[in-house]
Design a protein around this motif. Structure first.
Motif, PDB file in Angstrom:
ATOM      1  N   VAL A   1      -8.646   4.377  14.651  1.00 24.14           N
ATOM      2  CA  VAL A   1      -7.614   3.638  15.362  1.00 24.14           C
ATOM      3  C   VAL A   1      -6.370   4.491  15.439  1.00 24.14           C
ATOM      4  N   PRO A   2      -5.506   4.263  16.433  1.00 21.11           N
ATOM      5  CA  PRO A   2      -4.294   5.062  16.550  1.00 21.11           C
ATOM      6  C   PRO A   2      -3.390   4.873  15.343  1.00 21.11           C
ATOM      7  N   GLU A   3      -2.531   5.864  15.134  1.00 18.24           N
ATOM      8  CA  GLU A   3      -1.514   5.710  14.106  1.00 18.24           C
ATOM      9  C   GLU A   3      -0.709   4.445  14.420  1.00 18.24           C
ATOM     10  N   GLN A   4      -0.416   3.670  13.390  1.00 18.17           N
ATOM     11  CA  GLN A   4       0.327   2.457  13.614  1.00 18.17           C
ATOM     12  C   GLN A   4       1.243   2.200  12.439  1.00 18.17           C
ATOM     13  N   GLN A   5       2.272   1.419  12.700  1.00 14.89           N
ATOM     14  CA  GLN A   5       3.190   1.089  11.633  1.00 14.89           C
ATOM     15  C   GLN A   5       2.484   0.210  10.612  1.00 14.89           C
ATOM     16  N   ARG A   6       2.698   0.503   9.346  1.00 12.88           N
ATOM     17  CA  ARG A   6       2.035  -0.256   8.293  1.00 12.88           C
ATOM     18  C   ARG A   6       2.491  -1.707   8.331  1.00 12.88           C
ATOM     19  N   GLN A   7       1.523  -2.605   8.224  1.00 10.50           N
ATOM     20  CA  GLN A   7       1.806  -4.033   8.248  1.00 10.50           C
ATOM     21  C   GLN A   7       1.980  -4.609   6.852  1.00 10.50           C
ATOM     22  N   ILE A   8       1.613  -3.847   5.841  1.00 12.41           N
ATOM     23  CA  ILE A   8       1.842  -4.287   4.473  1.00 12.41           C
ATOM     24  C   ILE A   8       3.033  -3.514   3.922  1.00 12.41           C
TER      25      ILE A   8
ATOM     26  N   ASP B   1       5.447  -1.354   1.235  1.00 14.04           N
ATOM     27  CA  ASP B   1       5.206  -0.196   0.372  1.00 14.04           C
ATOM     28  C   ASP B   1       4.742  -0.640  -1.005  1.00 14.04           C
ATOM     29  N   GLU B   2       5.303  -1.722  -1.514  1.00 12.17           N
ATOM     30  CA  GLU B   2       4.906  -2.222  -2.835  1.00 12.17           C
ATOM     31  C   GLU B   2       3.455  -2.693  -2.817  1.00 12.17           C
ATOM     32  N   GLN B   3       3.068  -3.370  -1.749  1.00 12.90           N
ATOM     33  CA  GLN B   3       1.679  -3.815  -1.645  1.00 12.90           C
ATOM     34  C   GLN B   3       0.724  -2.641  -1.495  1.00 12.90           C
ATOM     35  N   PHE B   4       1.137  -1.633  -0.750  1.00  9.08           N
ATOM     36  CA  PHE B   4       0.291  -0.441  -0.624  1.00  9.08           C
ATOM     37  C   PHE B   4       0.149   0.250  -1.981  1.00  9.08           C
ATOM     38  N   HIS B   5       1.224   0.305  -2.745  1.00  6.08           N
ATOM     39  CA  HIS B   5       1.162   0.894  -4.086  1.00  6.08           C
ATOM     40  C   HIS B   5       0.189   0.104  -4.967  1.00  6.08           C
ATOM     41  N   ASP B   6       0.283  -1.218  -4.930  1.00  7.41           N
ATOM     42  CA  ASP B   6      -0.628  -2.042  -5.722  1.00  7.41           C
ATOM     43  C   ASP B   6      -2.077  -1.829  -5.273  1.00  7.41           C
ATOM     44  N   ALA B   7      -2.294  -1.771  -3.964  1.00  3.54           N
ATOM     45  CA  ALA B   7      -3.651  -1.557  -3.450  1.00  3.54           C
ATOM     46  C   ALA B   7      -4.189  -0.200  -3.881  1.00  3.54           C
ATOM     47  N   THR B   8      -3.323   0.804  -3.926  1.00  2.00           N
ATOM     48  CA  THR B   8      -3.754   2.141  -4.337  1.00  2.00           C
ATOM     49  C   THR B   8      -4.166   2.158  -5.803  1.00  2.00           C
ATOM     50  N   LEU B   9      -3.449   1.427  -6.652  1.00  5.05           N
ATOM     51  CA  LEU B   9      -3.850   1.322  -8.060  1.00  5.05           C
ATOM     52  C   LEU B   9      -5.266   0.766  -8.178  1.00  5.05           C
ATOM     53  N   ILE B  10      -5.547  -0.266  -7.392  1.00  2.00           N
ATOM     54  CA  ILE B  10      -6.872  -0.890  -7.448  1.00  2.00           C
ATOM     55  C   ILE B  10      -7.929   0.027  -6.831  1.00  2.00           C
TER      56      ILE B  10
ATOM     57  N   ASP C   1      -5.320   5.521   2.450  1.00  2.00           N
ATOM     58  CA  ASP C   1      -4.732   5.589   3.789  1.00  2.00           C
ATOM     59  C   ASP C   1      -5.780   5.943   4.843  1.00  2.00           C
ATOM     60  N   ASP C   2      -6.643   6.911   4.526  1.00  2.00           N
ATOM     61  CA  ASP C   2      -7.691   7.313   5.461  1.00  2.00           C
ATOM     62  C   ASP C   2      -8.664   6.159   5.719  1.00  2.00           C
ATOM     63  N   TYR C   3      -9.023   5.462   4.647  1.00  2.00           N
ATOM     64  CA  TYR C   3      -9.983   4.368   4.797  1.00  2.00           C
ATOM     65  C   TYR C   3      -9.392   3.258   5.665  1.00  2.00           C
ATOM     66  N   ILE C   4      -8.123   2.939   5.441  1.00  2.00           N
ATOM     67  CA  ILE C   4      -7.467   1.912   6.243  1.00  2.00           C
ATOM     68  C   ILE C   4      -7.438   2.304   7.717  1.00  2.00           C
ATOM     69  N   LYS C   5      -7.122   3.561   8.001  1.00  2.00           N
ATOM     70  CA  LYS C   5      -7.051   4.012   9.393  1.00  2.00           C
ATOM     71  C   LYS C   5      -8.394   3.859  10.092  1.00  2.00           C
ATOM     72  N   PHE C   6      -9.476   4.126   9.400  1.00  2.00           N
ATOM     73  CA  PHE C   6     -10.783   4.072  10.041  1.00  2.00           C
ATOM     74  C   PHE C   6     -11.356   2.661  10.100  1.00  2.00           C
TER      75      PHE C   6
ATOM     76  N   LEU D   1      -7.558  -6.644   5.789  1.00  2.00           N
ATOM     77  CA  LEU D   1      -8.965  -6.763   5.426  1.00  2.00           C
ATOM     78  C   LEU D   1      -9.324  -5.802   4.302  1.00  2.00           C
ATOM     79  N   VAL D   2      -8.873  -4.555   4.390  1.00  2.00           N
ATOM     80  CA  VAL D   2      -9.188  -3.581   3.345  1.00  2.00           C
ATOM     81  C   VAL D   2      -8.615  -4.023   2.004  1.00  2.00           C
ATOM     82  N   VAL D   3      -7.357  -4.470   1.998  1.00  2.00           N
ATOM     83  CA  VAL D   3      -6.746  -4.903   0.739  1.00  2.00           C
ATOM     84  C   VAL D   3      -7.449  -6.156   0.212  1.00  2.00           C
ATOM     85  N   ASP D   4      -7.818  -7.061   1.107  1.00  2.00           N
ATOM     86  CA  ASP D   4      -8.601  -8.232   0.689  1.00  2.00           C
ATOM     87  C   ASP D   4      -9.908  -7.800   0.018  1.00  2.00           C
TER      88      ASP D   4
END
Length: 228
Positions: A7-14, A16-25, A168-173, A179-182
């Protein structure tokens, strides 16, 4: 790269704090095993054709002589893989140079426990002596598949592998951040809860990972929870 649709580059909808938490998991879900030669491998069926791509590469690297693709269909994969996950995985691996005689297809499994149990039966029927097993899965499913296999096939030495991707790569694809964080949260819930149900061995979950999980649930990342 994962075999989703870019998918095209897009502005993150989550946030930064949520992305950090998702990265920990995300990082916790990956076992960090050093891949080594094994008696056999199982490619665990899912929506992600990257599992079959990774399995083909590891086969060509000489890490195992026989590969089981396991998986039937689910509501999330029926449209993408109408003939079943394992069948489509096999076709993809053949196109990538894996010989047909090296592939076994288990096309009935509907969950991870059945992936392991039915693949074990298939390997036994094929007279494959399994002392070590390479489990190949989606990146965020390594820990759950490991815990399930340790419960159901405790005598085998389990090594986990997945496509080497950052979150980040997985989310882009996949193309759907929520959905990915879910899915990350849903798999972590299963890591925590399945041992209580007898489906898997218990895994230590660090406190910062639990805190991240609870924050994400509180923010509504819960569509893939059991009984949600």
């Amino acid at each position: 790269m994962s075999q989703g649709v870019p998918v095209p580059e897009q502005q993150r909808q989550i946030t930064d704090e949520q992305f950090h938490d998702a990265t920990l998991i995300w990082d916790y879900h990956q076992m960090g095993h050093e891949v080594r030669p094994c008696s056999a491998a199982i490619g665990l069926g899912s929506h992600d054709l990257g599992v079959a791509t990774t399995a083909a590469g590891l086969y060509r690297a000489g890490l195992f002589p026989v590969l089981v693709f396991s998986g039937g269909n689910s509501p999330t994969t029926r449209a993408r893989f109408p003939r079943g996950e394992a069948v489509h995985y096999r076709e993809h691996a053949l196109a990538l140079g894996v010989p047909d005689e090296a592939i076994l297809v288990e096309s009935k499994a509907a969950n991870t426990g059945q992936n392991i149990t039915l693949s074990r039966e298939l390997l036994t029927e094929a007279a494959v002596q399994v002392e070590s097993l390479l489990l190949i899965s989606k990146p965020y499913m390594e820990r759950r598949s490991y815990a399930t296999c340790r419960k159901l096939w405790p005598e085998v030495d389990v090594v986990c592998a997945s496509e080497p991707l950052e979150l980040d790569d997985y989310i882009k694809f996949i193309g759907d951040e929520k959905l990915v964080v879910d899915m990350l949260a849903g798999d972590l819930q299963r890591v925590i809860e399945y041992p209580k149900l007898g489906f898997a061995v218990a895994q230590d979950v660090p406190g910062d990972v639990v805190d991240a999980y609870e924050r994400l649930l509180g923010a509504g990342f819960d569509s893939r929870l059991i009984n949600s």
